[in-house]
Design an enzyme around this catalytic site. Structure first.
Site, PDB file in Angstrom:
ATOM      1  CD  GLU A 113      -2.544   1.232   2.719  1.00 51.24           C
ATOM      2  OE1 GLU A 113      -3.572   1.915   2.796  1.00 51.24           O
ATOM      3  OE2 GLU A 113      -2.081   0.588   3.686  1.00 51.24           O
ATOM      4  CE  LYS A 136      -7.652   1.577   4.050  1.00 46.20           C
ATOM      5  NZ  LYS A 136      -6.297   1.933   4.566  1.00 46.20           N
ATOM      6  CB  CYS A 162      -4.475  -1.213   4.595  1.00 44.96           C
ATOM      7  SG  CYS A 162      -3.436  -1.335   6.075  1.00 44.96           S
TER       8      CYS A 162
END
Length: 304
Positions: A51, A124, A161
């Site tokens: 990431e 995300k 993540c």
């Protein structure tokens, strides 16, 4: 290595890379390119990079100047370079970047297919906010929904993540046809609690996604210690690496350590895994009509 069983099914070789980031985008891009080339030389078809690999994990601090690190999705030099590499090597590369979209900002991934084409963007969904991981200051909540990308080698779902801690996201991607789940990551020590070590927990959660959905999971994390100046002094995180690849029953088939640069490789027979998944009955026996509670925050009142 064939972790999906024998036979002449549809095989795919996946790779996870990990490295310590400097705060120089050009240096990190060169490092990532070298590791992608190494993965390709070992037979990889799909290569996952960690990431926000272009620099330090800046979310340790709330600083206005760090918004300058964001770049638009289109005409992005890092994405263009990765498209060149993907086309040259014939590999799929999900590319994590800090996206600027007019006055909005996202923690995003673009998926580059093996011919260098851009298959689209995922933003995300789950944005953390805690000591050392102050992402809500920088990132809007993603608005793309969970996506599946039909690459040359497999249909892949990509979470970023903090997304990896939510089983709903993993299940949504597999329901939409994902054959592999990939999670680029930046996680390490907790600045507020030096006694908190989340690495084993982190791995087990994603092993659960693999086993619960009968799909392989690939996670790529960074290593090294990064110090960021904040309004309250220096903040330090030591990223614990341990990038890994899990098979479709959650078994770890490749695992890096917490300090060394690494390229992990595993091969899976997607047709064999598909047969296993169908035979196990977990998608046959689902009861969506009973899961409406998942549309609430408190278990009682619908949120949508």
């Amino acid at each position: 290595m064939d972790n999906g069983g024998g036979g002449g099914g549809r095989k795919v070789v996946v790779a996870a890379v990990q490295f310590a980031c400097s705060d120089s985008p050009s240096h990190n891009l060169l490092t990532a390119e070298g590791l992608i080339r190494e993965a390709h030389s070992k037979g990889a078809n799909i290569v996952l990079i960690q990431e926000l690999f272009e620099g330090y994990y800046f979310c340790q601090a709330q600083r206005e100047d760090f918004f300058k690190r964001a770049k638009p999705y289109k005409d992005n030099s890092t994405i263009s370079k990765m498209q060149e590499i993907a086309k040259e090597l014939g590999v799929v590369i999900p590319v994590s970047f800090f996206e600027e979209a007019n006055n909005a900002h996202y923690n995003s991934v673009v998926v580059i297919d093996a011919d260098g084409s851009d298959l689209g963007l995922y933003r995300k969904s789950h944005i953390p906010d805690g000591p050392g991981y102050q992402e809500k200051y920088y990132f809007n909540p993603g608005d793309t929904g969970f996506k599946v990308f039909a690459t040359k080698f497999a249909k892949i779902g990509v979470g970023i993540c903090w997304d990896q801690w939510f089983p709903e996201g993993a299940r949504a991607m597999v329901l939409k046809g994902a054959e592999l789940l990939l999670y680029p990551t930046a996680i390490g020590s907790e600045p507020q609690d030096t006694g908190l070590h989340s690495c084993a927990h982190w791995q087990r959660v994603m092993q659960g996604h693999a086993g619960a959905n009968l799909v392989p999971v690939v996670a790529s994390n960074r290593i090294g210690t990064e110090i960021i100046k904040t309004e309250h002094g220096d903040s330090q995180i030591t990223f614990y690496g341990n990038s890994f690849i899990a098979g479709p029953t959650g078994e770890i088939v490749a695992n890096a350590n917490n300090k060394d640069e690494a390229v992990l490789i595993a091969e899976f027979d997607l047709d064999k895994i598909k047969s296993q998944r169908h035979g196990w009955g977990i998608f046959r026996d689902r009861r969506p009509e009973l899961y409406k509670v998942l549309l609430t925050l408190d278990g009682q009142n619908p949120n949508i």
